[in-house]
Design an enzyme around this catalytic site. Structure first.
Site, PDB file in Angstrom:
ATOM      1  N   LYS A 100       0.887  -1.158   0.000  1.00 27.20           N
ATOM      2  CA  LYS A 100       0.000   0.000   0.000  1.00 27.20           C
ATOM      3  C   LYS A 100       0.926   1.208   0.000  1.00 27.20           C
ATOM      4  O   LYS A 100       1.565   1.517   1.009  1.00 27.20           O
ATOM      5  CB  LYS A 100      -0.902   0.015   1.223  1.00 27.20           C
ATOM      6  CG  LYS A 100      -1.791   1.247   1.286  1.00 27.20           C
ATOM      7  CD  LYS A 100      -2.431   1.415   2.657  1.00 27.20           C
ATOM      8  CE  LYS A 100      -3.116   2.778   2.724  1.00 27.20           C
ATOM      9  NZ  LYS A 100      -3.617   3.079   4.092  1.00 27.20           N
ATOM     10  N   ASN A 209      -8.972   1.930   9.195  1.00 24.21           N
ATOM     11  CA  ASN A 209      -8.246   1.602  10.415  1.00 24.21           C
ATOM     12  C   ASN A 209      -8.852   2.340  11.617  1.00 24.21           C
ATOM     13  O   ASN A 209      -9.421   1.731  12.505  1.00 24.21           O
ATOM     14  CB  ASN A 209      -6.763   1.953  10.284  1.00 24.21           C
ATOM     15  CG  ASN A 209      -5.978   1.549  11.526  1.00 24.21           C
ATOM     16  OD1 ASN A 209      -5.724   0.373  11.736  1.00 24.21           O
ATOM     17  ND2 ASN A 209      -5.606   2.508  12.354  1.00 24.21           N
TER      18      ASN A 209
END
Length: 260
Positions: A100, A209
């Site tokens: 990522k 997250n």
């Protein structure tokens, strides 16, 4: 729905929810939240993993690699060179050849540096990485990242950790309309309805997250996010009704018995 998999670079995932590993009150809470989320792909900051002394406790000790695929990220990198070096380190220590990719351009807003992001994407793709770049919700930049070889594009819904939800619905829809690779909304989701809205737009997945880790009950929120992603995806596939300016009766007037 079992056949409706998220496919990135030839790899199939039954869950369209990708979750992170930061900000949890404990690693045990993180483990429980991962289980509740149903995710199969977990992103972890290379810089947070103890890669120099594996005899010491590591974040990886709390991630079942038989159950989850790792998506190392280059969080905290402010230049292309720094991000490239971090991605290489993650691969060298055996984390993954997937990355990522984050190249941050501003310390206050944490918005991406798109010029650096493109540069790093080109380099890492040539080196065999599967690159998933975190970027602005800019259709032009997303197209350029695709052309550079990105395996997916991950436009932000709102600034990282803001919890504001999808701020520019139109841009996300345009990005998805023209994308030839999966589109994953990354950053800005605050609650389950935000995740559902993202999926109803037709994107291929959602990465989050803080929305889970920062919730009062992270495990319960993780389950809520799982259900929201599933509901949003099913609603998109079902096809919503058209929006109308005026009312439309649920019972049509044709065929009604008169004189009652």
């Amino acid at each position: 729905m079992d056949s409706d998999s998220l496919v990135i670079s030839g790899k199939s995932f039954s869950s369209r929810l990708i979750v992170g590993t930061g900000k949890y009150s404990s690693n045990e809470v993180m483990q429980s939240a991962h289980t509740a989320s149903g995710t199969e792909l977990v992103t972890v900051a290379v810089r947070r993993v103890n890669v120099t002394d594996r005899t010491q406790e590591s974040l990886l000790d709390y991630i079942d690699l038989a159950k989850y695929s790792l998506l190392p990220n280059t969080a905290g990198c402010y230049t292309a060179e720094e991000a490239i070096r971090t991605a290489r380190l993650g691969r060298e220590v055996g984390l993954s050849e997937w990355v990522k990719l984050e190249v941050i351009g501003d310390e206050t807003t944490l918005f991406p540096d798109n010029e650096g992001l493109l540069e790093a994407t080109r380099v890492l793709v040539k080196e065999g990485f599967v690159v998933l770049p975190y970027t602005n919700d800019d259709p032009v930049v997303c197209r350029k990242l695709e052309d550079a070889g990105a395996a997916a594009v991950m436009p932000l819904g709102a600034p990282i950790g803001s919890g504001l939800g999808i701020q520019n619905v139109n841009n996300i829809q345009i990005i998805k309309e023209f994308a030839r690779v999966p589109v994953i909304v990354d950053a800005g989701v605050g609650t389950a309805s935000d995740a559902a809205v993202a999926m109803e737009l037709g994107v291929d997945g959602v990465l989050m997250n803080t929305a889970i880790a920062g919730a009062q009950d992270p495990v319960a929120m993780a389950e809520a996010m799982k259900l929201a992603v599933i509901a949003g995806r099913r609603a998109f596939l079902a096809g919503r009704i058209q929006r109308r300016r005026y009312a439309s009766a649920s019972s049509p007037s044709e065929g009604l018995v008169t004189g009652i």
